[in-house]
Design a protein around this motif. Sequence first.
Motif, PDB file in Angstrom:
ATOM      1  N   UNK A  39       0.805  -1.214   0.000  1.00  0.00           N
ATOM      2  CA  UNK A  39       0.000   0.000   0.000  1.00  0.00           C
ATOM      3  C   UNK A  39       0.843   1.272   0.000  1.00  0.00           C
ATOM      4  N   UNK A  42       2.057   1.696  -3.570  1.00  0.00           N
ATOM      5  CA  UNK A  42       0.939   2.156  -4.413  1.00  0.00           C
ATOM      6  C   UNK A  42       0.610   3.616  -4.143  1.00  0.00           C
ATOM      7  N   UNK A  43       0.634   4.011  -2.881  1.00  0.00           N
ATOM      8  CA  UNK A  43       0.290   5.392  -2.535  1.00  0.00           C
ATOM      9  C   UNK A  43       1.269   6.378  -3.165  1.00  0.00           C
ATOM     10  N   UNK A 247      -3.230   4.594   8.647  1.00  0.00           N
ATOM     11  CA  UNK A 247      -4.122   4.874   7.531  1.00  0.00           C
ATOM     12  C   UNK A 247      -3.815   6.253   6.929  1.00  0.00           C
ATOM     13  N   UNK A 250      -0.786   6.752   4.494  1.00  0.00           N
ATOM     14  CA  UNK A 250      -1.046   6.394   3.094  1.00  0.00           C
ATOM     15  C   UNK A 250      -1.672   7.564   2.348  1.00  0.00           C
ATOM     16  N   UNK A 251      -2.588   8.256   3.015  1.00  0.00           N
ATOM     17  CA  UNK A 251      -3.194   9.433   2.383  1.00  0.00           C
ATOM     18  C   UNK A 251      -2.145  10.513   2.132  1.00  0.00           C
ATOM     19  N   UNK A 254       0.105   9.693  -0.729  1.00  0.00           N
ATOM     20  CA  UNK A 254      -0.636   9.830  -1.988  1.00  0.00           C
ATOM     21  C   UNK A 254      -0.706  11.304  -2.424  1.00  0.00           C
ATOM     22  N   UNK A 255      -0.861  12.188  -1.422  1.00  0.00           N
ATOM     23  CA  UNK A 255      -1.002  13.620  -1.726  1.00  0.00           C
ATOM     24  C   UNK A 255       0.321  14.363  -1.766  1.00  0.00           C
TER      25      UNK A 255
END
Lengths: 262, 262, 262
Positions: A39, A42-43, A247, A250-251, A254-255
């Motif tokens: 993950x 991927x992020x 959690x 990961x956000x 991604x950002x």
Amino acid sequence: MQPSELPGAIAAQTLLQLRQQAPLVHCLTNDVVQTITANMLLALGASPAMVLEPEEAAQFSAIADALLINIGTLCQQRAEAMLAAIAAARTADTPWVLDPVGVGALDYRSHFARRLLTLQPAAVRGNASEILALAGIVPAGRGVDSGDDSLQALPAARALAKDCGAVVAVTGAVDVITDGIRVWQVDDGHPLMTRVTGTGCALSAVVAACTALPGERLDNVAGACRLMARAGRLTAAWAAGPGSFSSGMLDELYRLCAEDVQ
Amino acid sequence: MQPSELPGAIAAQTLLQLRQQAPLVHCLTNDVVQTITANMLLALGASPAMVLEPEEAAQFSAIADALLINIGTLCQQRAEAMLAAIAAARTADTPWVLDPVGVGALDYRSHFARRLLTLQPAAVRGNASEILALAGIVPAGRGVDSGDDSLQALPAARALAKDCGAVVAVTGAVDVITDGIRVWQVDDGHPLMTRVTGTGCALSAVVAACTALPGERLDNVAGACRLMARAGRLTAAWAAGPGSFSSGMLDELYRLCAEDVQ
Amino acid sequence: MQPSELPGAIAAQTLLQLRQQAPLVHCLTNDVVQTITANMLLALGASPAMVLEPEEAAQFSAIADALLINIGTLCQQRAEAMLAAIAAARTADTPWVLDPVGVGALDYRSHFARRLLTLQPAAVRGNASEILALAGIVPAGRGVDSGDDSLQALPAARALAKDCGAVVAVTGAVDVITDGIRVWQVDDGHPLMTRVTGTGCALSAVVAACTALPGERLDNVAGACRLMARAGRLTAAWAAGPGSFSSGMLDELYRLCAEDVQ
């Protein structure tokens, strides 16, 4: 000599290249962290895959852009797959990265890790205890968490880097990254990262992804450390504990944008 | 002929039956996605269990309502357990579902998957590259993410469904589901789902759960695709990134009601 | 005789000792729950490690403060590692804990679990079906979720505790914990915990951590049950579903203080 802090522009460059190239990373990693490893890759825009049967692991290493070897839950079958994958990676000029989880405290993996060091890893990422143990210095740790300080392990990291020709990253409250001559420092992490399993292991996977990028390998590996540390610090600013941190990171990955790491 | 969009009433019926019957799904799946697979089944009201030793895997397949076979991290021991479980499932008339992760790119699993196709799966769920490869067409993908389009793979999916007597679901930006004659389409997913590991694998587990329901198998498999796609879209409407998406999708699956999917 | 509710002061004492001692817990657990197990131990301040190769598993059990044996995804190689680890733990006086996942429904693990009972576990943690099956009573469950009631299993738990000299915890809507003579009850959980995989397995790991603490073992094991049930109830008060529950429970465990459990 004090190591210099990695310039943000270098980490920004690493991030942009990572997103553009989306390297395919073959992860032979430990059972506890497979999900968070996939993950986090991927992020950040990379592409993970885990292929375990020795025959396939070799076939896949030749296709992948980088290979991660993490010995956290090493067993004989996995060791066999790792050796097959590394051999294929070397033939195909695929860079491979070693995460020597728990080396020093346990004999079976310590012997295996020393054998791997002769197989030309592109990078090694561990905590201070692990890097000290790999360099032949008696370890202080009982388990996978380091009781030692990254900066204290710098001489061992330099020696290890020269010996095996790899970029060596010692991570902890501060990260130091060296090719044996030059040294970067990243001082940006947060203690909450030590309360979530797999952040160090996932960093090693990101390091592997970054060994596939063009440019200076030392800069790219240090960039990987900075990206993860920065995302961790951004998350810790608002997380209520290790669950929302895990959690949330990961956000944030991604950002994450070039401005965040500069 | 364009496939028709699955009527919401069919997906609503699938959801109600899934909650009422709470099928027990035996999952022989890959190491990376075991947790998310179990949690997505639990969130929807089904009951997951993972039993790995061949002797037990066979015993458990006869007790379970459905069996999932996912070859993502295939190894020899797991392959042996899968064959024992499938044999017991067939004897007990337990439906079983194949998720052919990475087929085409890697030889060992490709041979194994073709062997499995002769064992009468109730359904096959894969991305376009995987379904094309299973149908004998040269694959475009390097890894587990598909470079091909679901609709392009429809002729291959129809042929595969006819050949092996299974419902075949090709999932991606759009999902197409066919029994070789009729075709449903589900157009409801979101790109964030591709940034979280295991959403496709967990969908295959939900497909397995739905093969245990009464009624038309084609409708139930398409219903499974719609439930997951709808929960994904509901989550993506508010998620800040892949971390909150992954956690949030479990909440949305748990709260999903007939009105949401109609 | 009705069991008495565990006094909050005992659970508060367990929590304080757990944070002070930070026991290192060697977890030989099932593949589905490794991540949540590690993260729940970390959130509470304990230190998890998973070491699988038999030679290393034995070496590590002698270093660790406690050993967890969970047979959820038992296979031959893992069984061998478990036996080696238990033998080393007994030699080193390291307490070990059994989680008999799925015992009763499946023969291979049932035989193995009965063999383990002769090796002097410090504690056994299971649901009512599993404890009934271990005590030789025909099980009601098909899978890993219990169809029986904890209080109904109390006589079986008492008999089992006397037979094998362990503290036995039967968990469910209500938990009962006994050493064969005294009995504590913990009535504080929430049904959402059954919609997240691994909460029971992670509880067993916390039980293992608590067997390493000084003081009465019965009190410490019951304290572990209370800490987890309390964190679960605090989380369920605000969670939107099993995804936010799973992540949120880690935050609540991390923030849990003596006042919360009194």
